[in-house]
Design an enzyme around this catalytic site. Structure first.
Site, mmCIF file in Angstrom:
data_model
loop_
_atom_site.group_PDB
_atom_site.id
_atom_site.type_symbol
_atom_site.label_atom_id
_atom_site.label_comp_id
_atom_site.label_asym_id
_atom_site.label_seq_id
_atom_site.Cartn_x
_atom_site.Cartn_y
_atom_site.Cartn_z
ATOM 1 N N ILE A 1 1.144 -1.437 -0.015
ATOM 2 C CA ILE A 1 -0.095 0.041 -0.252
ATOM 3 C C ILE A 1 0.767 1.525 -0.316
ATOM 4 O O ILE A 1 1.598 1.506 0.661
ATOM 5 C CB ILE A 1 -0.737 0.031 1.563
ATOM 6 C CG1 ILE A 1 -1.931 -1.043 1.799
ATOM 7 C CG2 ILE A 1 -2.180 0.706 1.282
ATOM 8 C CD1 ILE A 1 -2.208 -1.516 2.929
ATOM 9 N N HIS A 2 0.960 1.960 -1.075
ATOM 10 C CA HIS A 2 1.511 3.097 -1.247
ATOM 11 C C HIS A 2 0.584 4.390 -1.633
ATOM 12 O O HIS A 2 1.262 5.704 -1.163
ATOM 13 C CB HIS A 2 2.749 3.252 -0.727
ATOM 14 C CG HIS A 2 3.255 3.119 -2.852
ATOM 15 N ND1 HIS A 2 2.485 2.109 -4.067
ATOM 16 C CD2 HIS A 2 3.615 4.117 -3.721
ATOM 17 C CE1 HIS A 2 3.478 2.583 -4.386
ATOM 18 N NE2 HIS A 2 3.055 3.711 -5.238
ATOM 19 N N ARG A 3 -0.713 4.517 -2.311
ATOM 20 C CA ARG A 3 -0.853 5.345 -2.827
ATOM 21 C C ARG A 3 -1.350 6.849 -1.571
ATOM 22 O O ARG A 3 -1.872 6.391 -1.471
ATOM 23 C CB ARG A 3 -2.503 5.099 -4.017
ATOM 24 C CG ARG A 3 -1.357 4.387 -4.913
ATOM 25 C CD ARG A 3 -1.627 4.656 -6.354
ATOM 26 N NE ARG A 3 -0.434 3.867 -7.135
ATOM 27 C CZ ARG A 3 0.517 4.490 -8.111
ATOM 28 N NH1 ARG A 3 0.947 5.674 -7.950
ATOM 29 N NH2 ARG A 3 0.803 3.674 -8.418
#
Ligand code: UD1
Ligand code: UDP
Length: 384
Positions: free
Chosen positions: A221-223
């Protein structure tokens, strides 16, 4: 003999460093007489495990320059890059500048080059989410419209460019006013094929994390759309907890520094359950050889990463995409991945659907693993 053409490659964020290895490898093995590469690192990513690690393990030549820009607001970060890159381009006078993908390093490289009348080569052109709230969508549209040579990985990318007025006949040599567009496949497919056996030989990540093949789900997850809204990040974690319980599988989460920095904003009660669950394994970011080993041995991949979505496909794994839409539409249309946004109910439902599906197919959407050679040949032949 003619002098080699001088190419400046601009990189900055993790996926660009990995992507650049495909072109550097093609230049070193096949085009050393025709192409000379100077790598410029903007310093957008700078932690050891977000940058230096990849140069070592993927044998990427050390950058000739590192601007060490680091993190910051979009304008400040991009502005500093622009200023630094302009000075380097003036001093080096390259025949072309290569930029990858859609980050702030991409737009800075393209803008600095085009204003100096240096041809911009955009690798991963034509991709669109049709969602301008994503910083990446702004960067990629602007970059495409400044480029002289556009290399798109997919048929959809070619069609998107055609709709925006590009001629897609695939004829060089091209100019900023009359750019040339080529569909060439995905250099990340080249890399995944190339590093797959090397990963088998060298990665010890399964042993290190005590994982059994098929017995875990890989998640990244990084957005900003997910990390910067505590309730969305919380909803994703709630979904992971439920999937862990219903499947009995481990969930492996190599945490991007952006996500790590936002963890404490998630509801304490959710965080507590995550921490107490020994089957939810959070780690620092891992190297590319390790991530390949995780992808090849996971039962499913849950991600908002562009790279991971496709690597799931390359390694024939079902994928849940933690976004409302994707640029890699073919894997969704072909049923290999499902869009679930950051919605707990949709994520769990997607897991249950994909786990039961047994009729996956894998058409060659992303080329034949030789995209980097194709691109280098065009650089040799098309650049004046
Ligand atoms: C950037 C790209 C995104 C890409 C992603 C790949 C833009 C606008 N975004 O997002 O398209 O998918 O890279 O990973 O260019 N940080 C560290 N150490 C690092 C790097 C970042 O701690 O080495 C932290 C900092 O707190 C920073 C935050 O991560 O503020 C975000 O970094 P940034 O490069 O701005 O954006 P990404 O989310 O990484
Ligand atoms: N990746 C990696 N280590 C990790 C997570 C990802 O090497 O811990 C690789 C992944 O295999 C892919 C690339 O980084 O090739 C994707 O980068 P990221 O998810 O940061 O960005 P995006 O692709 O969404 O732009």
């Amino acid at each position: 003999m003619k002098n080699p053409k001088k190419i400046i490659t601009v990189i900055g964020a993790r996926p660009q460093i990995i992507k650049a290895s495909a072109i550097s490898r093609a230049i070193q093995t096949t085009f050393p007489e025709q192409l000379q590469e100077v790598i410029v690192h903007t310093g957008q990513h700078y932690d050891e495990n977000m940058s230096a690690l990849f140069f070592e393990e993927l044998h990427i030549p050390q950058p000739g320059y590192n601007l060490n820009i680091g993190s910051g607001l979009h304008g400040a970060q991009t502005g500093k890059m622009l200023e630094g890159l302009e000075q380097i381009f003036i001093a080096e006078r390259p025949d072309a500048v290569i930029v990858y993908g859609d980050t702030n390093s991409t737009i800075a490289g393209a803008l600095a080059a085009v204003k100096l009348h240096i041809p911009v080569v955009h690798i991963e052109a034509g991709l669109r989410s049709f969602n301008k709230s994503m910083p990446e969508e702004i960067n990629r549209i602007a970059c495409d419209h400044m480029s002289t040579l556009l290399f798109t990985p997919t048929r959809t990318g070619l069609e998107n460019l055609e709709k925006e007025g590009f001629s897609v006949e695939g004829t060089g040599p091209g100019s900023a006013d009359n750019p040339a567009v080529y569909q060439c496949g995905d250099i990340m497919y080249d890399n995944s094929l190339y590093f797959s056996t090397i990963s088998d030989e060298r990665s010890s990540v399964l042993t290190d994390l005590n994982l059994k093949p098929g017995d875990f789900v890989l998640c990244t997850i990084h957005r900003d759309a997910n990390t910067d809204h505590a309730e969305k990040l919380g909803s994703i974690f709630e979904a992971l907890l439920e999937i862990q319980q219903l499947s009995g599988k481990k969930i492996v989460l190599p945490l991007h520094p952006r996500t790590k920095g936002k963890l404490n904003e998630v509801k304490e009660e959710t965080l507590q359950r995550i921490r107490e669950n020994a089957s939810i394994v959070m780690t620092d970011p891992v190297g590319f050889l390790d991530v390949i080993a995780l992808e090849k041995n996971a039962s499913m991949i849950i991600t908002d990463s562009g790279g991971l979505q496709k690597e799931a496909y390359f390694f024939r794994k079902p994928c849940i995409i933690l976004r409302p839409q994707t640029e890699w539409v073919e894997i969704v249309e072909n049923g290999n991945a499902l869009l679930a946004d950051a919605d707990k109910t949709k994520i769990v439902a997607a897991y249950n659907r994909l786990i039961q599906k047994d009729d996956f197919t894998f058409p060659a959407f992303y080329g034949d693993g030789r995209a980097a050679f194709f691109i280098c040949e065009k650089l040799v032949n098309d650049l004046k």
